[in-house]
Design a protein around this motif. Structure first.
Motif, PDB file in Angstrom:
ATOM      1  N   GLY A 193      -7.742   5.781   4.567  1.00  0.00           N
ATOM      2  CA  GLY A 193      -8.323   4.605   3.878  1.00  0.00           C
ATOM      3  C   GLY A 193      -7.362   3.261   4.104  1.00  0.00           C
ATOM      4  N   ILE A 194      -6.056   3.285   4.297  1.00  0.00           N
ATOM      5  CA  ILE A 194      -5.101   2.458   4.451  1.00  0.00           C
ATOM      6  C   ILE A 194      -5.442   1.969   5.978  1.00  0.00           C
ATOM      7  CG2 ILE A 194      -2.675   1.747   4.664  1.00  0.00           C
ATOM      8  CD1 ILE A 194      -2.140   3.459   2.327  1.00  0.00           C
ATOM      9  N   TRP A 195      -5.543   2.925   6.785  1.00  0.00           N
ATOM     10  CA  TRP A 195      -5.622   2.458   8.425  1.00  0.00           C
ATOM     11  C   TRP A 195      -7.109   1.850   8.483  1.00  0.00           C
ATOM     12  CZ3 TRP A 195      -9.387   4.796  11.550  1.00  0.00           C
ATOM     13  CH2 TRP A 195      -9.311   4.496  12.972  1.00  0.00           C
ATOM     14  N   THR A 229       0.861  -1.202  -0.187  1.00  0.00           N
ATOM     15  CA  THR A 229      -0.086   0.077  -0.034  1.00  0.00           C
ATOM     16  C   THR A 229       0.982   1.111  -0.040  1.00  0.00           C
ATOM     17  OG1 THR A 229      -0.089  -0.005   2.457  1.00  0.00           O
ATOM     18  CG2 THR A 229      -2.142  -1.091   1.248  1.00  0.00           C
ATOM     19  N   TRP A 230       2.013   1.181   0.311  1.00  0.00           N
ATOM     20  CA  TRP A 230       3.130   2.385   0.345  1.00  0.00           C
ATOM     21  C   TRP A 230       3.248   2.702  -1.162  1.00  0.00           C
ATOM     22  CZ3 TRP A 230       5.325   5.621   3.532  1.00  0.00           C
ATOM     23  CH2 TRP A 230       6.422   6.263   3.413  1.00  0.00           C
ATOM     24  N   ASN A 231       2.846   1.912  -2.124  1.00  0.00           N
ATOM     25  CA  ASN A 231       3.045   2.254  -3.506  1.00  0.00           C
ATOM     26  C   ASN A 231       1.849   3.018  -4.011  1.00  0.00           C
ATOM     27  OD1 ASN A 231       4.326   1.997  -6.360  1.00  0.00           O
ATOM     28  ND2 ASN A 231       2.563   0.895  -6.749  1.00  0.00           N
ATOM     29  N   GLU A 232       0.644   2.843  -3.199  1.00  0.00           N
ATOM     30  CA  GLU A 232      -0.537   3.733  -3.409  1.00  0.00           C
ATOM     31  C   GLU A 232      -0.275   5.009  -3.043  1.00  0.00           C
ATOM     32  OE1 GLU A 232      -3.371   2.426  -5.244  1.00  0.00           O
ATOM     33  OE2 GLU A 232      -1.894   0.848  -5.657  1.00  0.00           O
ATOM     34  N   LEU A 233       0.342   5.152  -1.724  1.00  0.00           N
ATOM     35  CA  LEU A 233       0.600   6.484  -1.163  1.00  0.00           C
ATOM     36  C   LEU A 233       1.527   7.028  -2.298  1.00  0.00           C
ATOM     37  CD1 LEU A 233       0.145   8.240   1.357  1.00  0.00           C
ATOM     38  CD2 LEU A 233       2.169   7.147   2.226  1.00  0.00           C
ATOM     39  N   MET A 239     -13.447   9.327  -2.545  1.00  0.00           N
ATOM     40  CA  MET A 239     -12.817   8.464  -3.413  1.00  0.00           C
ATOM     41  C   MET A 239     -11.607   7.847  -2.834  1.00  0.00           C
ATOM     42  SD  MET A 239     -13.200   7.172  -6.364  1.00  0.00           S
ATOM     43  CE  MET A 239     -11.819   5.969  -7.148  1.00  0.00           C
ATOM     44  N   GLN A 240     -10.772   8.673  -2.333  1.00  0.00           N
ATOM     45  CA  GLN A 240      -9.257   7.983  -2.112  1.00  0.00           C
ATOM     46  C   GLN A 240      -9.477   7.321  -0.801  1.00  0.00           C
ATOM     47  OE1 GLN A 240      -7.588   7.988  -4.642  1.00  0.00           O
ATOM     48  NE2 GLN A 240      -7.320   9.728  -5.676  1.00  0.00           N
ATOM     49  N   GLY A 241     -10.286   7.743   0.179  1.00  0.00           N
ATOM     50  CA  GLY A 241     -10.468   7.417   1.268  1.00  0.00           C
ATOM     51  C   GLY A 241     -10.996   5.915   1.338  1.00  0.00           C
ATOM     52  N   ALA A 242     -12.104   5.799   0.698  1.00  0.00           N
ATOM     53  CA  ALA A 242     -12.949   4.541   0.546  1.00  0.00           C
ATOM     54  C   ALA A 242     -12.916   3.794  -0.554  1.00  0.00           C
ATOM     55  CB  ALA A 242     -14.221   5.078   1.016  1.00  0.00           C
ATOM     56  N   ILE A 243     -13.004   4.182  -1.775  1.00  0.00           N
ATOM     57  CA  ILE A 243     -13.170   3.402  -2.908  1.00  0.00           C
ATOM     58  C   ILE A 243     -11.957   2.895  -3.350  1.00  0.00           C
ATOM     59  CG2 ILE A 243     -13.897   3.390  -5.630  1.00  0.00           C
ATOM     60  CD1 ILE A 243     -16.133   5.595  -4.625  1.00  0.00           C
ATOM     61  N   GLY A 244     -10.928   4.087  -3.629  1.00  0.00           N
ATOM     62  CA  GLY A 244      -9.494   3.691  -4.039  1.00  0.00           C
ATOM     63  C   GLY A 244      -8.833   2.382  -3.217  1.00  0.00           C
ATOM     64  N   PRO A 245      -8.910   2.229  -1.942  1.00  0.00           N
ATOM     65  CA  PRO A 245      -8.383   1.334  -1.120  1.00  0.00           C
ATOM     66  C   PRO A 245      -8.841  -0.091  -1.600  1.00  0.00           C
ATOM     67  CG  PRO A 245      -8.193   3.167   0.169  1.00  0.00           C
ATOM     68  CD  PRO A 245      -8.827   3.487  -0.982  1.00  0.00           C
ATOM     69  N   VAL A 246     -10.261  -0.122  -1.517  1.00  0.00           N
ATOM     70  CA  VAL A 246     -11.097  -1.122  -1.522  1.00  0.00           C
ATOM     71  C   VAL A 246     -11.087  -1.751  -2.799  1.00  0.00           C
ATOM     72  CG1 VAL A 246     -13.546  -2.220  -1.733  1.00  0.00           C
ATOM     73  CG2 VAL A 246     -12.677  -0.627   0.233  1.00  0.00           C
ATOM     74  N   LEU A 247     -10.738  -1.067  -4.019  1.00  0.00           N
ATOM     75  CA  LEU A 247     -10.706  -1.527  -5.405  1.00  0.00           C
ATOM     76  C   LEU A 247      -9.487  -2.497  -5.646  1.00  0.00           C
ATOM     77  CD1 LEU A 247     -10.744  -1.383  -8.696  1.00  0.00           C
ATOM     78  CD2 LEU A 247      -9.247   0.711  -8.264  1.00  0.00           C
ATOM     79  N   TRP A 248      -8.303  -2.158  -5.003  1.00  0.00           N
ATOM     80  CA  TRP A 248      -7.036  -2.919  -5.396  1.00  0.00           C
ATOM     81  C   TRP A 248      -7.387  -4.106  -4.248  1.00  0.00           C
ATOM     82  CZ3 TRP A 248      -5.098  -2.438  -9.694  1.00  0.00           C
ATOM     83  CH2 TRP A 248      -5.017  -1.123 -10.286  1.00  0.00           C
ATOM     84  N   VAL A 249      -7.694  -4.010  -3.225  1.00  0.00           N
ATOM     85  CA  VAL A 249      -7.727  -5.125  -2.181  1.00  0.00           C
ATOM     86  C   VAL A 249      -8.629  -6.052  -2.611  1.00  0.00           C
ATOM     87  CG1 VAL A 249      -8.284  -5.717   0.044  1.00  0.00           C
ATOM     88  CG2 VAL A 249      -6.897  -3.615  -0.075  1.00  0.00           C
ATOM     89  N   THR A 250      -9.655  -5.754  -3.098  1.00  0.00           N
ATOM     90  CA  THR A 250     -10.971  -6.761  -3.456  1.00  0.00           C
ATOM     91  C   THR A 250     -10.496  -7.399  -4.736  1.00  0.00           C
ATOM     92  OG1 THR A 250     -12.751  -5.343  -2.788  1.00  0.00           O
ATOM     93  CG2 THR A 250     -13.230  -6.609  -4.524  1.00  0.00           C
ATOM     94  N   LEU A 251      -9.970  -6.701  -5.576  1.00  0.00           N
ATOM     95  CA  LEU A 251      -9.388  -7.253  -6.711  1.00  0.00           C
ATOM     96  C   LEU A 251      -8.206  -8.462  -6.530  1.00  0.00           C
ATOM     97  CD1 LEU A 251      -8.907  -4.622  -9.710  1.00  0.00           C
ATOM     98  CD2 LEU A 251     -10.895  -6.300  -9.328  1.00  0.00           C
ATOM     99  N   SER A 252      -7.464  -8.232  -5.451  1.00  0.00           N
ATOM    100  CA  SER A 252      -6.583  -9.253  -5.101  1.00  0.00           C
ATOM    101  C   SER A 252      -7.199 -10.305  -4.341  1.00  0.00           C
ATOM    102  CB  SER A 252      -5.405  -8.708  -4.078  1.00  0.00           C
ATOM    103  OG  SER A 252      -5.967  -8.101  -2.965  1.00  0.00           O
TER     104      SER A 252
END
Length: 489
Positions: free
Chosen positions: A326-328, A156-160, A381-394
């Motif tokens: 979002g990461i937290w 998730t550091w990469n997302e940051l 967007m960045q606090g809720a949808i963005g983090p969930v997007l990549w975690v869900t796909l993984s």
């Protein structure tokens, strides 16, 4: 003698502590260097936001060619995401990142020196190929270098770094726009800055090791052990090598899914459709209309160009802060509640943008209202949808489907991004700010309904449990049993 032994033990303890500090320090260096790929991803997608107003005058752009220049990068990224993963499997994660650094540098120079629209579009496409390649290769490299207990934090550091790259783009755009706004080639300086992190990425990765997992996959087990001894405690290196060998043996025995399976196996097809849905919904919020055209939106609302550039930095700041939140939240809140809350928030804000841009048109208050709303939109967007997007796909794809499912989903993500990037300035020109955002709000309502009905909760569920759920989705008793077991947990 006892005093001598105590000194010897103390020295051994200090040596052990130094080794522990050294391997952790080296891991931190690996994160910092490799995620310059994410920083470049963010900068190159965000810099067009401030460069476009000046570029339009210099190159004589209209709404269509503006959209084409902005979206050419996104089309390149779609292809880069597909082929970048395959290339990293063939040549290695580290070497692929080195190739991408060279491509980032060359494409940046090409865009900076572009004499006309055609050359600019061509080099923006190549830049996009590097962005797409980085979007799949850097997280893979990080995941394979990270210890199991800190893998999520490292990835998730990469997302940051991506949102930090966008913030840097907005800041440099504002500085150059306010100090050199009367210079006809100021946009070239904005684009040229991206060459510096590309150089840092290249020379930094020369000194970084290859992924031990990739080395084992190529039969280079001794080399993999040598790498693990540099990034793990001594006692962990051999045991992790054994785990990697066992995992690869298991994977080699798994029959990978094919496109034919998607036609013949309903539960696999359903999972891929959910992956596509999550990817498309995340982009259909219109987030990148703000990330790519935020300055244009604020100018349309009434700000002068320099003021719009300064105001747009608030979008970058909130993106970084919201991503941290979002990461937290990811490990504390379920994926479904975060996604539905994020979509409800973004849709509401899009509706308000549509209403206020019509009601307050021509008012001196409108630019400030628009800035407040775009900042609020990005918080959701960045606090809720963005983090969930990549975690869900993984998480939603079982092993046999992971490569195919992720590849298809990410491809649709970039293609959706491409069409929004291409059409947004045209819509802004033809139907206006209010109608454009009301259309995005309507799409948001549909997105909420789709995610509420089809998005599964993956938090705390194993891949095997999720596979069982989708295999038995049409069996109501099995579905009830599954939901009962998850609630009991």
């Amino acid at each position: 003698m006892e005093h001598y032994h105590s000194i010897l033990k103390e020295r051994e303890g200090n040596i052990g502590m130094n080794k522990q500090v050294n391997y952790r320090s080296f891991l931190s260096t690996i994160i910092l260097v490799s995620t310059f790929g994410g920083l470049l991803f963010g900068y190159d997608t965000g810099v067009i936001n401030g460069a476009l107003p000046y570029m339009s005058e210099a190159l004589g752009l209209n709404s269509f060619t503006e959209g084409l220049i902005a979206s050419a990068l996104l089309l390149g990224a779609a292809l880069g995401a597909v082929f970048g993963g395959q290339l990293s499997d063939y040549v290695g994660r580290r070497k692929n990142i080195l190739y991408l650094a060279v491509l980032f540098f060359m494409a940046t120079l090409g865009c900076t020196l572009a004499p006309n629209i055609t050359v600019m579009i061509a080099f923006r496409f190549l830049l996009g190929f590097a962005v797409g390649g980085a979007s799949v290769t850097v997280p893979t490299y990080l995941a394979e270098m990270a210890p199991a207990e800190s893998r999520g934090k490292m990835v998730t550091w990469n997302e940051l770094m991506i949102v930090s790259g966008q913030l840097l783009a907005f800041v440099f755009n504002a500085i150059l726009g306010t100090t050199m706004g009367d210079h006809s080639h100021v946009w070239r300086y904005m684009l040229a800055i991206a060459a510096l992190p590309a150089v840092i990425l290249f020379f930094g990765m020369i000194k970084m090791p290859e992924s031990p997992r990739w080395l084992v996959s190529k039969g280079k087990n001794e080399d993999a052990l040598s790498v693990l001894r540099r990034i793990r405690e001594k006692s962990q290196a051999q045991s992790e090598l054994n785990e990697i060998e066992n995992a690869l043996n298991e994977e080699s025995g798994v029959q990978k899914a094919t496109f034919r399976d998607l036609l013949n196996v309903p539960w696999m097809r359903r999972l891929v459709f959910i992956g596509i849905g999550v990817a498309v919904v995340s982009q259909a919020t219109g987030v990148n209309s703000i990330m790519y055209y935020g300055t244009e939106i604020l100018r349309d609302a009434g700000f002068e160009t320099s003021a719009a550039l300064i105001g747009n930095t608030a979008n970058g700041v909130i993106s970084v802060l919201a991503t941290l939140v979002g990461i937290w939240l990811l490990d504390k809140v379920g994926r479904r509640p975060m996604m539905l809350t994020g979509l409800t928030g973004t849709t509401t804000v899009l509706l308000l943008i549509g209403i206020f841009s019509f009601v307050l048109k021509g008012s001196t208050a409108l630019p400030y209202v628009m800035l407040t709303l775009t900042v609020t939109f990005l918080a959701f967007m960045q606090g809720a949808i963005g983090p969930v997007l990549w975690v869900t796909l993984s998480e939603i794809f079982p092993l046999r489907l992971r490569g195919l499912g992720m590849g298809i989903s990410v491809f649709f993500l970039w293609i959706t991004n491409f069409f929004i990037g291409l059409t947004f300035p045209i819509l802004l020109d033809k139907i206006g700010l209010s109608a454009t955002f009301l259309a995005f709000a309507a799409i948001g309502v549909v997105a909420i309904a789709l995610m509420k009905k089809y998005l599964p909760e993956t938090k705390g569920r194993t891949l095997e449990e999720l596979e069982l759920y989708f295999r038995t989705h049409n069996d109501q008793d099995a579905q009830n049993d599954y939901e009962g077991s998850t609630q009991a947990k």
